[in-house]
Design an enzyme around this catalytic site. Structure first.
Site, PDB file in Angstrom:
ATOM      1  CD  GLU A 145      -3.509  -2.896   7.358  1.00 32.61           C
ATOM      2  OE1 GLU A 145      -2.408  -3.128   6.851  1.00 32.61           O
ATOM      3  OE2 GLU A 145      -4.123  -1.837   7.188  1.00 32.61           O
ATOM      4  N   GLY A 173       2.455   1.819  10.824  1.00 36.95           N
ATOM      5  CA  GLY A 173       3.404   2.918  10.692  1.00 36.95           C
ATOM      6  C   GLY A 173       4.121   3.288  11.972  1.00 36.95           C
ATOM      7  CG  ASN A 189      -1.718   1.223   1.423  1.00 37.09           C
ATOM      8  OD1 ASN A 189      -1.813   2.034   0.504  1.00 37.09           O
ATOM      9  ND2 ASN A 189      -2.314   1.379   2.594  1.00 37.09           N
ATOM     10  CE  LYS A 197       0.127   3.297   4.838  1.00 33.80           C
ATOM     11  NZ  LYS A 197       0.013   3.472   6.279  1.00 33.80           N
ATOM     12  CG  HIS A 246      -5.811   1.663   5.393  1.00 33.23           C
ATOM     13  ND1 HIS A 246      -5.377   2.571   6.333  1.00 33.23           N
ATOM     14  CD2 HIS A 246      -4.774   0.832   5.155  1.00 33.23           C
ATOM     15  CE1 HIS A 246      -4.110   2.303   6.632  1.00 33.23           C
ATOM     16  NE2 HIS A 246      -3.727   1.253   5.938  1.00 33.23           N
ATOM     17  CD  GLU A 274      -2.957   5.273   6.959  1.00 35.52           C
ATOM     18  OE1 GLU A 274      -2.993   5.358   5.716  1.00 35.52           O
ATOM     19  OE2 GLU A 274      -1.973   4.789   7.580  1.00 35.52           O
ATOM     20  CB  SER A 283       5.297  -2.179  11.989  1.00 37.94           C
ATOM     21  OG  SER A 283       4.843  -0.866  12.282  1.00 37.94           O
TER      22      SER A 283
END
Ligand code: PEP
Length: 248
Positions: A165, A171, A9, A11, A95, A97, A210
């Site tokens: 996730e 991240g 991904n 992003k 996701h 985010e 990660s």
């Protein structure tokens, strides 16, 4: 036997030129690969250019998001038909985010998953708890709600991929331990079996958060971890190819 997937991904990173260069290196580094699936999710602006590079390769393309209508007055949105037209096979949906910054609800995620399937795109449906939720001991309740919400009204899982996730691992460099991840993957698998019966045995459940070439080996050794959704480490070819090289 479930075929593993490693999905990158990207992003909101990479210009068209940068995307093309990365895609080219991924293509070269995965030539002849047969035992699993490699997927890259470039930004929308680079989809067509990446598709031109990856045509004839084994690397599939995912979009990072989509809207749940085919076309119309939805300024700024991208439709599943447009994604198909640009060469996407997969689409990442829900996701964390998107859920956090763009306030995507369970209902929106569900509408997107349904529309993706109806359009012939394979959704990679993201679920996962925050650190606060894990600390409160409600990880399974959160994941249960997210999985049931995303799949509400969907009767077949053939083209669905789930990505677990944990938000606290995305991240942050804080990867879930393999047993921590496996516990949730096993929970998701049992939940899918409860809803869909034995067909759920074939659903791929990816871990994301990660992942690097240094921690993937122990994660992929877990029974219900069928691959990885990779953010940061997918932005450099050696990091991404390093992860792929560790797959069974
Ligand atoms: C992600 O954004 O899906 C992700 C897993 O990111 P990272 O690998 O950087 O944690």
């Amino acid at each position: 036997m479930r075929k593993w997937i490693v999905a990158g991904n990207w992003k909101m990173n990479n210009t068209i030129d940068e995307s093309v260069a990365l895609a080219r290196t991924v293509k070269e580094g995965t030539a002849g690969l047969k035992n699993g699936e490699v997927v890259v999710a470039p930004p929308f602006t680079a989809l067509q250019s990446v598709r031109e590079i990856l045509t004839g390769s084994t690397v599939a393309i995912a979009a990072q998001n989509m809207y749940f209508e085919d076309k119309g007055a939805y300024t700024g949105e991208v439709s599943p038909l447009m994604l198909k037209d640009a060469g996407c096979t997969y689409v990442i949906i829900g996701h964390s985010e998107r859920r956090k910054y763009f306030v995507e609800s369970e209902e929106t995620v569900n509408l997107k998953v349904k529309k993706a399937l109806a359009t012939g795109l394979k959704p990679i449906v993201c679920v996962g708890e925050t650190d606060g939720e894990r600390n409160k001991g409600i990880t399974e309740a959160v994941v249960n709600r997210q999985v049931r919400g995303a799949l509400d009204g969907i009767d077949k899982l053939d083209d669905v991929v789930i990505a677990y996730e944990p938000v606290w691992a995305i991240g942050t460099g804080l990867v879930a331990t393999p047993p921590q991840a496996e516990d949730v993957h096993d929970f998701i698998r049992r939940l899918l079996v409860e809803i869909y019966g034995c067909a759920a045995a074939d659903v791929r459940i990816l871990y994301g958060g990660s992942v690097t070439k240094d921690n993937i080996t122990e994660l992929i050794a877990m029974e219900d971890i069928d691959g990885a959704l990779v953010g940061g480490a997918s932005l450099k070819a050696d990091g991404f190819l390093g992860i792929i090289s560790k797959m069974p």
